[in-house]
Design an enzyme around this catalytic site. Structure first.
Site, PDB file in Angstrom:
ATOM      1  N   GLU A 123      -9.975   6.837   6.488  1.00  0.00           N
ATOM      2  CA  GLU A 123     -10.224   6.431   8.075  1.00  0.00           C
ATOM      3  C   GLU A 123      -8.723   5.787   8.409  1.00  0.00           C
ATOM      4  O   GLU A 123      -9.232   6.617   9.750  1.00  0.00           O
ATOM      5  CB  GLU A 123     -11.679   4.992   7.698  1.00  0.00           C
ATOM      6  CG  GLU A 123     -10.837   4.447   6.615  1.00  0.00           C
ATOM      7  CD  GLU A 123      -9.430   3.160   7.666  1.00  0.00           C
ATOM      8  OE1 GLU A 123      -9.578   3.217   8.768  1.00  0.00           O
ATOM      9  OE2 GLU A 123      -9.043   2.883   7.061  1.00  0.00           O
ATOM     10  N   ASP A 171       1.815   9.988  13.406  1.00  0.00           N
ATOM     11  CA  ASP A 171       2.480   9.036  13.811  1.00  0.00           C
ATOM     12  C   ASP A 171       3.852   9.113  13.577  1.00  0.00           C
ATOM     13  O   ASP A 171       4.463   9.853  13.285  1.00  0.00           O
ATOM     14  CB  ASP A 171       1.580   8.098  12.734  1.00  0.00           C
ATOM     15  CG  ASP A 171       2.518   8.417  10.986  1.00  0.00           C
ATOM     16  OD1 ASP A 171       2.547  10.356  11.505  1.00  0.00           O
ATOM     17  OD2 ASP A 171       2.457   7.938  10.449  1.00  0.00           O
ATOM     18  N   ASP A 219       5.906   8.356  10.937  1.00  0.00           N
ATOM     19  CA  ASP A 219       6.361   9.503  10.098  1.00  0.00           C
ATOM     20  C   ASP A 219       6.271  11.187   9.374  1.00  0.00           C
ATOM     21  O   ASP A 219       6.168  11.659   8.409  1.00  0.00           O
ATOM     22  CB  ASP A 219       7.182   8.834   8.938  1.00  0.00           C
ATOM     23  CG  ASP A 219       5.505   8.925   8.297  1.00  0.00           C
ATOM     24  OD1 ASP A 219       4.562   8.479   8.539  1.00  0.00           O
ATOM     25  OD2 ASP A 219       4.872   8.204   6.823  1.00  0.00           O
ATOM     26  N   THR A 249       1.203  -0.978   0.161  1.00  0.00           N
ATOM     27  CA  THR A 249       0.223  -0.011   0.382  1.00  0.00           C
ATOM     28  C   THR A 249       0.896   1.648  -0.577  1.00  0.00           C
ATOM     29  O   THR A 249       0.266   2.399  -0.338  1.00  0.00           O
ATOM     30  CB  THR A 249      -1.111   0.051   1.224  1.00  0.00           C
ATOM     31  OG1 THR A 249      -1.502  -1.485   1.622  1.00  0.00           O
ATOM     32  CG2 THR A 249      -2.225   1.154   1.558  1.00  0.00           C
ATOM     33  N   LYS A 255      10.050   3.718   0.408  1.00  0.00           N
ATOM     34  CA  LYS A 255       9.003   4.179  -0.990  1.00  0.00           C
ATOM     35  C   LYS A 255       9.234   5.070  -2.293  1.00  0.00           C
ATOM     36  O   LYS A 255      10.368   6.571  -1.470  1.00  0.00           O
ATOM     37  CB  LYS A 255       8.010   5.752   0.368  1.00  0.00           C
ATOM     38  CG  LYS A 255       6.485   5.413  -0.421  1.00  0.00           C
ATOM     39  CD  LYS A 255       5.479   5.935   0.813  1.00  0.00           C
ATOM     40  CE  LYS A 255       5.645   6.894   0.583  1.00  0.00           C
ATOM     41  NZ  LYS A 255       4.269   7.638   1.647  1.00  0.00           N
ATOM     42  N   THR A 302      -8.087   2.086  -1.315  1.00  0.00           N
ATOM     43  CA  THR A 302      -6.965   2.137  -0.315  1.00  0.00           C
ATOM     44  C   THR A 302      -5.819   2.762  -0.625  1.00  0.00           C
ATOM     45  O   THR A 302      -5.015   2.184  -1.237  1.00  0.00           O
ATOM     46  CB  THR A 302      -7.215   1.637   0.928  1.00  0.00           C
ATOM     47  OG1 THR A 302      -8.757   0.676   1.589  1.00  0.00           O
ATOM     48  CG2 THR A 302      -6.333   1.938   1.827  1.00  0.00           C
ATOM     49  N   ASP A 336       2.566  11.548   9.303  1.00  0.00           N
ATOM     50  CA  ASP A 336       1.576  12.099   8.036  1.00  0.00           C
ATOM     51  C   ASP A 336       0.060  11.868   8.870  1.00  0.00           C
ATOM     52  O   ASP A 336      -1.073  11.935   7.706  1.00  0.00           O
ATOM     53  CB  ASP A 336       1.738  10.523   6.590  1.00  0.00           C
ATOM     54  CG  ASP A 336       1.941   9.717   6.858  1.00  0.00           C
ATOM     55  OD1 ASP A 336       1.704   9.186   8.201  1.00  0.00           O
ATOM     56  OD2 ASP A 336       2.168   8.892   6.141  1.00  0.00           O
ATOM     57  N   ARG A 337       0.135  10.870   9.545  1.00  0.00           N
ATOM     58  CA  ARG A 337      -1.419  10.460  10.676  1.00  0.00           C
ATOM     59  C   ARG A 337      -1.344  11.482  11.192  1.00  0.00           C
ATOM     60  O   ARG A 337      -0.820  12.481  11.844  1.00  0.00           O
ATOM     61  CB  ARG A 337      -1.197   9.207  10.809  1.00  0.00           C
ATOM     62  CG  ARG A 337      -1.187   7.838   9.529  1.00  0.00           C
ATOM     63  CD  ARG A 337      -1.808   6.586  10.552  1.00  0.00           C
ATOM     64  NE  ARG A 337      -1.823   5.814   9.197  1.00  0.00           N
ATOM     65  CZ  ARG A 337      -2.063   4.823   9.688  1.00  0.00           C
ATOM     66  NH1 ARG A 337      -2.847   4.431  10.323  1.00  0.00           N
ATOM     67  NH2 ARG A 337      -2.000   3.206   8.502  1.00  0.00           N
ATOM     68  N   SER A 344       6.218   4.565   8.160  1.00  0.00           N
ATOM     69  CA  SER A 344       5.156   4.926   9.257  1.00  0.00           C
ATOM     70  C   SER A 344       4.486   4.476  10.656  1.00  0.00           C
ATOM     71  O   SER A 344       5.773   4.714  11.483  1.00  0.00           O
ATOM     72  CB  SER A 344       3.697   4.399   8.139  1.00  0.00           C
ATOM     73  OG  SER A 344       2.806   5.721   8.633  1.00  0.00           O
ATOM     74  N   HIS A 345       3.618   3.752  10.616  1.00  0.00           N
ATOM     75  CA  HIS A 345       3.211   4.035  12.278  1.00  0.00           C
ATOM     76  C   HIS A 345       3.386   2.384  12.474  1.00  0.00           C
ATOM     77  O   HIS A 345       2.834   2.242  13.728  1.00  0.00           O
ATOM     78  CB  HIS A 345       1.752   3.957  12.492  1.00  0.00           C
ATOM     79  CG  HIS A 345       0.776   2.793  11.211  1.00  0.00           C
ATOM     80  ND1 HIS A 345       0.859   3.266   9.968  1.00  0.00           N
ATOM     81  CD2 HIS A 345       0.656   1.724  10.675  1.00  0.00           C
ATOM     82  CE1 HIS A 345       0.760   2.758   9.174  1.00  0.00           C
ATOM     83  NE2 HIS A 345       0.731   1.245   9.725  1.00  0.00           N
ATOM     84  N   LYS A 405      -0.294  12.454   3.143  1.00  0.00           N
ATOM     85  CA  LYS A 405      -1.702  12.606   4.139  1.00  0.00           C
ATOM     86  C   LYS A 405      -0.446  13.110   4.823  1.00  0.00           C
ATOM     87  O   LYS A 405       0.625  13.339   5.166  1.00  0.00           O
ATOM     88  CB  LYS A 405      -2.109  12.204   4.935  1.00  0.00           C
ATOM     89  CG  LYS A 405      -1.197  10.643   5.140  1.00  0.00           C
ATOM     90  CD  LYS A 405      -2.309   9.529   5.249  1.00  0.00           C
ATOM     91  CE  LYS A 405      -1.374   8.603   5.827  1.00  0.00           C
ATOM     92  NZ  LYS A 405      -1.301   7.429   4.900  1.00  0.00           N
TER      93      LYS A 405
HETATM   94  C1  G1P Z   1      -2.966   1.329   5.448  1.00  0.00           C
HETATM   95  C2  G1P Z   1      -4.174   1.880   6.066  1.00  0.00           C
HETATM   96  C3  G1P Z   1      -4.663   2.737   4.831  1.00  0.00           C
HETATM   97  C4  G1P Z   1      -3.247   3.753   4.500  1.00  0.00           C
HETATM   98  C5  G1P Z   1      -1.910   2.800   4.657  1.00  0.00           C
HETATM   99  C6  G1P Z   1      -0.657   3.528   4.743  1.00  0.00           C
HETATM  100  O1  G1P Z   1      -2.605   0.642   4.758  1.00  0.00           O
HETATM  101  O2  G1P Z   1      -5.029   1.674   6.155  1.00  0.00           O
HETATM  102  O3  G1P Z   1      -5.690   3.462   4.625  1.00  0.00           O
HETATM  103  O4  G1P Z   1      -2.761   4.462   3.117  1.00  0.00           O
HETATM  104  O5  G1P Z   1      -1.875   2.121   5.964  1.00  0.00           O
HETATM  105  O6  G1P Z   1      -0.799   4.651   5.724  1.00  0.00           O
HETATM  106  P1  G1P Z   1      -3.454  -1.163   4.785  1.00  0.00           P
HETATM  107  O7  G1P Z   1      -2.679  -1.563   5.501  1.00  0.00           O
HETATM  108  O8  G1P Z   1      -4.707  -1.060   5.119  1.00  0.00           O
HETATM  109  O9  G1P Z   1      -3.358  -1.378   3.765  1.00  0.00           O
HETATM  110 ZN    ZN Z   2       3.005   7.240   8.106  1.00  0.00          ZN
END
Ligand code: G1P
Ligand code: ZN
Length: 544
Positions: A365, A278, A280, A18, A126, A345, A282-283, A113-114, A377
């Site tokens: 979301e 979070d 990095d 993703t 990325k 997504t 972005d959240r 990220s998180h 984001k």
């Molecule tokens: C998750 C979130 C998605 C977001 C992504 C990156 O991806 O659901 O909205 O863009 O992290 O932060 P997922 O693990 O669901 O594929």
């Molecule tokens: Zn992030």
């Protein structure tokens, strides 16, 4: 300086998910693993030869080592100039901004990220394109294809580079510009938001906030913004010293992992606004006293109030949300008479819409929202948006949210995550439900009647590209939905996400308990998926 050509062999598992390639640190530490992926970027994105790059990361464990390797490889692959955040640090939104500001050919962002960090945590890489956003699928597919046929990579033979001081460094034929990671981003925020108004709010004597950086990248950004520019109190900042392992915590701003600010706002001890970001940056999570702002609602509220904010005063042309995101923003769009797009997504699907000027605001979301100021984001942007709104409307967060529901109705919305599943079993569950979809419309489940069921496919309205199998949708009468999909960001096993949504226009229902409202749908989801039988689980690991 000498360029070494190193013989290597493909790894079969370098398909970006993703949001880039995410793996355990230990996977990235295997000889040639990072190098192969980085070389695949240079092989796939040929305009980087002679081009310019922005490089930075969220500071997690392995960030420093990775940046050294990437810089040496960039120099060996003919990149002419690189901007790097001091210490190798850049929040994801700051990196996106720098790519745009300097008209760079692209950027390499190091982050998971998180996801947790540290030697046994996760790492990620990325590639972002020239618009500052995550590379579109055609590019990530091309990078993956290169990774499957790679046989050599190129790297400059040189000492480690000192990234801890601002200024220029010449590396072979490449120029490195080390810059302050915070300053440009803060300037961008000043263009969008009314800092004087927020300053006034901070000094009104009525305001007491907390910002939780979760031991991650936004700490220094938050200090510069909230304290140095906006006159806030240093005590308002929590966990603002970035750590490579996020202090052993999970830097994900949700009700579970950011519990510190959840309890500070729950017990009414004077904190009237709290937010977190979070790993990095972005959240975001937004809380008022006694009020958690669901991220889907947050997007809708921003859209409905954009005219209050300097940067969006001329009005917004359109909005977008990822498919599983609640449809709260759709209500706002139809009231404003603007377009609302539903995308798969992942942030990469917003890029074309933003570039084409079709939308100004978008969100997911999963605690992500942003606008056309960058192509990622942006956690602190969302926090500033809310602060600016509070400064203008002089109402509590809870009142703003309740007023919004009265006007547009309330979308009750919850996501259930089942983590650490066996990948094959999880895939089988999804495949079984997928095969049931054609037979669902017309069926009744308690009071709910299925009106449509499909596997979400998206055709990008700008370039016509089609993306399929983006989540199973079961849509009921009265605007209720159950969505099912597997996470594309995990590094071990599988995570099943079940998104549950109902809608109530009647204000008498707005104060109902969220989980009680959602429970019948959760039961239907459990029944349809047979998840207890298949997964041996009856309750989710995470509820957000
Ligand atoms: C998750 C979130 C998605 C977001 C992504 C990156 O991806 O659901 O909205 O863009 O992290 O932060 P997922 O693990 O669901 O594929
Ligand atoms: Zn992030």
């Amino acid at each position: 300086m000498k360029i070494n050509t190193v013989i290597t062999h493909p790894f079969k598992d370098q398909r970006p998910g993703t949001s880039g390639l995410r793996k355990l640190v230990t996977v990235f530490q295997q000889p040639n693993y990072l190098e192969n992926f980085v070389q695949s970027i240079f092989d796939a994105v040929t305009e980087l030869r002679g081009g310019t790059l922005v490089i930075g990361g969220d500071g997690r464990y392995y960030n420093r080592e990775a940046i050294q390797i990437i810089l040496r490889m960039a120099a060996a692959n003919g990149v002419s100039k690189v901007w790097v955040g001091r210490g190798g640090l850049l929040s994801t939104p700051a990196a996106s901004h720098l790519i745009r500001k300097h008209n760079a050919s692209g950027g390499i962002i190091l982050s998971a990220s998180h996801n947790p960090g540290g030697p046994h945590g996760d790492f990620g890489i990325k590639y972002n394109a020239a618009n500052g956003g995550p590379a579109p699928e055609a590019v990530t597919n091309a990078i993956y294809a290169k990774s499957l046929e790679i046989y050599r990579y190129q790297i400059l033979d040189t000492q480690n580079i000192n990234l801890d001081q601002d200024g220029q460094i010449v590396l072979g034929e490449m120029l490195i510009e080390v810059l302050d990671p915070v300053q440009d981003y803060v300037e961008l925020m000043e263009h969008i938001f009314d800092f004087d108004a927020i300053h006034g709010l901070f000094n009104s004597g009525m305001f007491n906030m907390r910002f939780d950086a979760m031991h991650a990248i936004t700490g220094p950004y938050a200090e510069e913004l909230f304290v140095n520019h906006l006159g806030g109190n240093l005590d308002w900042l929590l966990n603002c010293v970035p750590q490579t392992d996020f202090n052993g915590c999970h830097p994900d701003p949700n009700l579970i992992h950011a519990h510190e600010i959840v309890s500070l706002t729950a017990n009414g001890d004077g904190v009237n606004f709290a937010a977190a970001s979070d790993g990095d940056g972005d959240r975001n999570m937004i809380l008022g006293r006694g009020m958690f702002v669901n991220p889907s609602d947050s997007l809708a509220i921003m859209a409905a109030n954009a005219h209050h904010i300097k940067g969006y005063r001329d009005g917004i042309k359109g909005v977008a949300r990822s498919m599983p995101t609640s449809r709260a923003v759709d209500k706002v769009a139809s009231a404003l008479g603007i377009d609302c797009y539903e995308t798969p997504t992942g942030w990469k699907y917003f890029g074309n819409l933003l570039d084409a000027g079709r939308i100004n605001l978008c969100g997911e979301e999963s605690f992500g929202s942003s606008s056309d100021h960058i192509r990622e984001k942006d956690g602190l942007w969302a926090v500033l948006f809310w602060l600016n709104l509070l400064a203008v409307r002089r109402q509590s967060v809870a009142n703003i949210v309740r007023e919004h529901w009265r006007r547009f109705g309330r979308n009750f919305y919850v996501r259930h995550d089942y983590e650490g599943l066996d990948l094959n079993i999880a895939q089988e569950l999804v495949a079984t439900v997928r095969s049931m979809l054609p037979s669902l419309p017309g069926q009744n489940f308690g009071p709910y009647q299925v009106v449509a069921a499909d596997d979400f496919a998206y055709q990008d309205p700008v370039d016509g590209s089609v993306t399929e199998k983006q989540g199973l949708r079961i849509i009921f009468a009265d605007e209720a939905r159950i969505i099912l999909r597997l996470s594309g960001t995990g590094t071990v096993g599988a995570t099943l996400r079940i998104y549950l949504e109902t809608y109530a226009s009647d204000p008498k229902r707005h104060a109902q308990d969220l989980h009680a409202e959602i429970q019948p749908l959760a039961d239907i989801a459990r029944h349809i998926t047979q998840l207890q039988q298949l997964l041996g689980r009856s309750t989710p690991d995470i509820i957000t």
